[in-house]
Design a protein around this motif. Structure first.
Motif, mmCIF file in Angstrom:
data_model
loop_
_atom_site.group_PDB
_atom_site.id
_atom_site.type_symbol
_atom_site.label_atom_id
_atom_site.label_comp_id
_atom_site.label_asym_id
_atom_site.label_seq_id
_atom_site.Cartn_x
_atom_site.Cartn_y
_atom_site.Cartn_z
ATOM 1 N N ALA A 68 12.169 10.433 -9.651
ATOM 2 C CA ALA A 68 11.436 9.238 -9.221
ATOM 3 C C ALA A 68 11.066 9.241 -7.745
ATOM 4 N N GLU A 69 11.533 10.207 -6.958
ATOM 5 C CA GLU A 69 11.142 10.253 -5.554
ATOM 6 C C GLU A 69 9.732 10.817 -5.399
ATOM 7 N N ARG A 70 9.060 10.399 -4.333
ATOM 8 C CA ARG A 70 7.750 10.925 -3.977
ATOM 9 C C ARG A 70 7.748 11.346 -2.520
ATOM 10 N N VAL A 71 7.028 12.417 -2.223
ATOM 11 C CA VAL A 71 6.843 12.878 -0.847
ATOM 12 C C VAL A 71 5.359 13.096 -0.609
ATOM 13 N N SER A 72 4.853 12.592 0.510
ATOM 14 C CA SER A 72 3.476 12.837 0.929
ATOM 15 C C SER A 72 3.515 13.699 2.184
ATOM 16 N N ALA A 73 2.811 14.842 2.138
ATOM 17 C CA ALA A 73 2.887 15.806 3.233
ATOM 18 C C ALA A 73 1.542 16.481 3.438
ATOM 19 N N VAL A 74 1.211 16.724 4.692
ATOM 20 C CA VAL A 74 -0.015 17.421 5.057
ATOM 21 C C VAL A 74 0.282 18.911 5.210
ATOM 22 N N ILE A 105 4.776 13.003 6.011
ATOM 23 C CA ILE A 105 4.350 11.770 6.685
ATOM 24 C C ILE A 105 4.814 10.514 5.951
ATOM 25 N N ALA A 106 5.242 10.651 4.685
ATOM 26 C CA ALA A 106 5.689 9.465 3.945
ATOM 27 C C ALA A 106 6.699 9.868 2.883
ATOM 28 N N LEU A 107 7.663 8.985 2.639
ATOM 29 C CA LEU A 107 8.641 9.130 1.568
ATOM 30 C C LEU A 107 8.515 7.928 0.645
ATOM 31 N N ASP A 108 8.426 8.172 -0.643
ATOM 32 C CA ASP A 108 8.245 7.109 -1.642
ATOM 33 C C ASP A 108 7.046 6.226 -1.313
ATOM 34 N N GLY A 109 6.031 6.811 -0.677
ATOM 35 C CA GLY A 109 4.812 6.089 -0.367
ATOM 36 C C GLY A 109 4.840 5.311 0.921
ATOM 37 N N ASN A 110 5.955 5.379 1.666
ATOM 38 C CA ASN A 110 6.108 4.601 2.890
ATOM 39 C C ASN A 110 6.115 5.517 4.107
ATOM 40 N N GLU A 111 5.299 5.192 5.097
ATOM 41 C CA GLU A 111 5.200 5.978 6.315
ATOM 42 C C GLU A 111 6.574 6.174 6.952
ATOM 43 N N VAL A 112 6.881 7.386 7.388
ATOM 44 C CA VAL A 112 8.134 7.646 8.092
ATOM 45 C C VAL A 112 7.905 7.511 9.590
ATOM 46 N N PRO A 113 8.913 7.049 10.346
ATOM 47 C CA PRO A 113 8.734 6.871 11.798
ATOM 48 C C PRO A 113 8.666 8.183 12.557
ATOM 49 N N ASN A 114 9.210 9.252 11.968
ATOM 50 C CA ASN A 114 9.263 10.538 12.658
ATOM 51 C C ASN A 114 8.755 11.642 11.725
ATOM 52 N N GLY A 158 2.394 8.538 -14.723
ATOM 53 C CA GLY A 158 1.089 8.681 -14.091
ATOM 54 C C GLY A 158 1.143 8.290 -12.629
ATOM 55 N N PHE A 159 0.159 8.773 -11.864
ATOM 56 C CA PHE A 159 0.085 8.488 -10.432
ATOM 57 C C PHE A 159 -0.570 7.126 -10.199
ATOM 58 N N LEU A 160 -0.134 6.460 -9.136
ATOM 59 C CA LEU A 160 -0.675 5.146 -8.769
ATOM 60 C C LEU A 160 -0.777 5.090 -7.253
ATOM 61 N N MET A 161 -1.987 4.926 -6.743
ATOM 62 C CA MET A 161 -2.190 4.824 -5.301
ATOM 63 C C MET A 161 -2.751 3.451 -4.977
ATOM 64 N N ILE A 162 -2.043 2.722 -4.124
ATOM 65 C CA ILE A 162 -2.505 1.415 -3.674
ATOM 66 C C ILE A 162 -3.115 1.588 -2.288
ATOM 67 N N GLU A 163 -4.438 1.391 -2.221
ATOM 68 C CA GLU A 163 -5.161 1.579 -0.969
ATOM 69 C C GLU A 163 -4.888 0.421 -0.018
ATOM 70 N N PRO A 164 -4.739 0.705 1.272
ATOM 71 C CA PRO A 164 -4.540 -0.379 2.240
ATOM 72 C C PRO A 164 -5.799 -1.217 2.405
ATOM 73 N N ARG A 165 -5.649 -2.407 2.947
ATOM 74 C CA ARG A 165 -6.788 -3.308 3.115
ATOM 75 C C ARG A 165 -7.812 -2.756 4.110
ATOM 76 N N GLU A 166 -7.324 -2.058 5.157
ATOM 77 C CA GLU A 166 -8.240 -1.518 6.154
ATOM 78 C C GLU A 166 -8.911 -0.255 5.632
ATOM 79 N N ALA A 184 0.834 -1.193 0.000
ATOM 80 C CA ALA A 184 0.000 0.000 0.000
ATOM 81 C C ALA A 184 0.875 1.251 0.000
ATOM 82 N N GLY A 185 0.372 2.303 -0.626
ATOM 83 C CA GLY A 185 1.087 3.574 -0.618
ATOM 84 C C GLY A 185 1.098 4.243 -1.972
ATOM 85 N N PHE A 186 1.779 5.367 -2.042
ATOM 86 C CA PHE A 186 1.863 6.203 -3.237
ATOM 87 C C PHE A 186 2.959 5.675 -4.157
#
Length: 440
Positions: free
Chosen positions: A248-254, A227-236, A138-146, A113-115
C-alpha cells in the motif's frame, strides 16, 4: 525541489480526467496475460490490470458508478483520501458492500492533492483468489487546485504478486508465497518497454499493490530522486539507489535520463526478479539486451526524507495512545490471530477521539512480523522509528513497523466519523489486525 504541484504532468494515455461526467468501474472476472500465452484468472476493474488511472481535481466533486459482476459482495476503498466514512470504502466504518450484480454510486469531493490509489477492501481468509490477492487495484491522482508544473514524462508502476500458496512458517503461522510477480500486470520482457529520451526528467509514481509482500526496486544505471511518499511532498527530497515499498505504500521519484542504453528497472532480490518483477526501459535509438546491475545490499531509511529534530508530546499538545501488536498462532490449519492491545477484531477496543485534538500513536510491535499499518481518512506525521533520532515533516498513511520495534506517529483528529486502523497485509488484517477510532 518543486512541491506538490510537481507531482502532475501531461495527461498520460489511458488516464481519465473526471469532471461533471460520471466515471464507471466494472468489477468482473478477467483473464490476465502475464507473459506470452500464460494467463491468470483473477478479478479486475474494467477488464485491465491495473485499473484505469483516474485523475480528479482537488475540491471538485465527482461521481463514480461501480458495478459488481465478480460473484461476491465487493467494496472499493479510495486509499489516502479525506472522505466521510460512508464512502471511504470500508465496511467496518459503515460503507455498504456492493451486492452481486448491483451498482453503487460514490459521490465525494477529492482531497488532499497527490498520488492516491483505489482497491478492494474485502475479507479473503485462506482464499488467495479474493481481496488484494486479485487484480482489483488502480492508480488515482488528485490534481492540486493551482496550475501544475510539468515533467517531460510521467510513468505509473504497480508492483503485484500472484498465484500464491500458503506455507507454514517455523512459528506455525500461515503465509502466502508466490510464483509470479509483475509490474503493471506483466512479467519482465513481456509487452512494450518504457520508452524514454536522453535528457528527459521522468517522474515515476510507484505503488506496491501486493497483498502481503514488501518490494525493493532499483533502476540499473540510474538513481531515484524521491520527492513524495504516499503522495505527500517530503521536506528533504533525497537521491537514493533503490526504493522500498511495503504493501500500500507509494513513492514518487524523479529520474534524470542521462545514461543512454537499454536498462532494467525491477526487484533487487534475485528470486523476485526471476518471478517476473521487472520492466525494460529503452532510450530512443538504443538497442541490445537490457542491462541489470545487481545491488549488493538492501538500503532504505524513511528518516532521510525528513528533518531531524526532537519533538516532545508537550510541544505538540499530543495525547499519547499506545498500541501494542502481538500474534497468537492457532496451528493445525486454524486461523491465526493478531492482536492490538491484547484483542483481535471485532473485539478490539474502539478508541474515542476529540475533534481537532492532536494524538501520538505509539506502535509497539511485539510480534516477529513486520506490519505495514494504515490509518484511514487521515494523514499522519512520522515522529520516531525504533531508536533513531526523532523527525518532522514526513507525512504518510502507511508505515512499516518492523518486528520487535517501535514507531511513533502523530495526527490531528480533523475528519469526524468512524476511522479504521489496520495492517495492510491482507492475511494479517483477515486474522484480526484491525481496530476503529470514533469521534466524540
Amino acid at each position: 525541489m518543486a512541491g506538490m504541484a510537481a507531482l502532475s504532468a501531461a495527461l498520460p494515455v489511458g488516464a481519465e480526467l473526471l469532471s461533471e461526467a460520471d466515471a464507471k468501474i466494472d468489477i468482473a472476472p478477467y483473464s490476465l496475460e502475464v507473459s506470452r500465452g500464460r494467463f491468470l484468472k483473477t478479478i479486475a476493474y474494467n477488464q485491465q490490470v491495473p485499473g484505469a488511472l483516474l485523475r480528479m481535481q482537488e475540491g471538485r466533486p465527482v461521481t463514480i458508478d461501480v458495478t459488481n459482476h465478480s460473484g461476491n459482495d465487493e467494496i472499493v476503498h479510495w486509499h489516502g483520501m479525506f472522505l466521510p466514512p460512508e464512502v471511504d470504502g470500508a465496511m467496518e466504518e459503515g460503507t455498504p458492500h456492493i451486492a452481486k450484480g448491483a451498482t453503487t454510486r460514490y459521490t465525494f469531493t477529492p482531497s488532499p492533492a497527490g498520488f492516491r490509489w483505489y482497491h478492494t477492501h474485502t475479507f479473503a481468509g485462506r482464499d488467495l483468489n479474493k481481496g488484494q490477492y486479485t487484480g482489483q487495484h488502480g492508480f488515482l491522482m488528485i490534481e492540486p487546485r493551482e496550475n501544475p508544473a510539468r515533467y517531460d514524462q510521467e510513468i505509473f508502476l504497480a508492483l503485484h504478486d500472484w498465484r500464491g500458496s500458503l506455507l507454514a512458517s517455523d512459528d506455525g503461522s500461515m503465509n502466502p508465497v508466490y510464483d509470479i510477480s509483475t509490474i503493471n500486470g506483466r512479467t519482465m520482457g513481456f509487452g512494450e518497454p518504457l520508452r524514454v529520451k536522453q535528457g528527459q526528467r521522468v517522474l515515476f509514481h510507484v505503488l506496491n499493490s501486493s497483498a502481503t509482500e514488501v518490494h525493493w526496486i532499483s533502476f540499473a544505471g540510474h538513481s531515484f530522486h524521491v520527492i513524495a511518499l504516499d503522495g505527500n511532498e517530503v521536506p528533504n527530497p533525497a537521491t537514493v539507489s533503490m526504493l522500498r515499498l511495503a504493501p500500500a505504500e507509494r513513492v514518487s521519484a524523479v529520474v534524470e535520463m542521462n545514461n543512454p542504453g537499454v536498462w532494467t528497472l525491477g526487484e533487487v532480490r534475485k528470486h523476485v526478479m526471476a518471478a517476473g518483477m521487472g520492466v525494460v526501459v529503452e532510450y530512443a535509438g538504443a538497442q541490445g539486451k537490457p542491462r541489470w546491475d545487481q545491488p549488493n545490499d538492501l538500503v532504505w531509511d524513511y528518516l532521510q526524507f525528513g528533518t531531524t529534530v526532537a519533538v516532545s508530546v508537550a510541544e505538540t499538545g499530543a495525547v499519547e495512545i499506545p498500541l501494542v501488536f502481538e500474534s497468537k498462532f492457532a496451528g493445525h490449519g486454524a486461523m491465526d490471530r493478531f492482536t492490538i492491545n491484547g484483542k483481535s477484531f471485532p473485539d478490539t477496543e474502539t478508541i474515542a477521539l476529540t475533534h481537532d485534538q492532536r494524538y501520538r500513536l505509539i506502535f509497539r510491535n511485539k510480534s516477529t512480523d513486520d506490519h505495514p499499518v494504515h490509518l484511514h481518512r487521515h494523514t499522519f506525521e512520522l515522529r520516531r522509528i525504533a531508536d533513531q533520532p526523532q523527525t518532522r515533516g514526513i507525512l504518510k498513511d502507511v508505515v512499516l513497523v518492523a518486528g520487535g520495534t517501535e514507531v511513533e506517529v502523530e495526527f490531528t483528529a480533523s475528519h469526524p466519523g468512524l476511522t479504521l486502523f489496520h495492517c495492510h497485509q491482507q492475511n494479517h488484517m483477515d486474522d484480526g489486525f484491525m481496530m476503529l477510532f470514533r469521534y466524540v
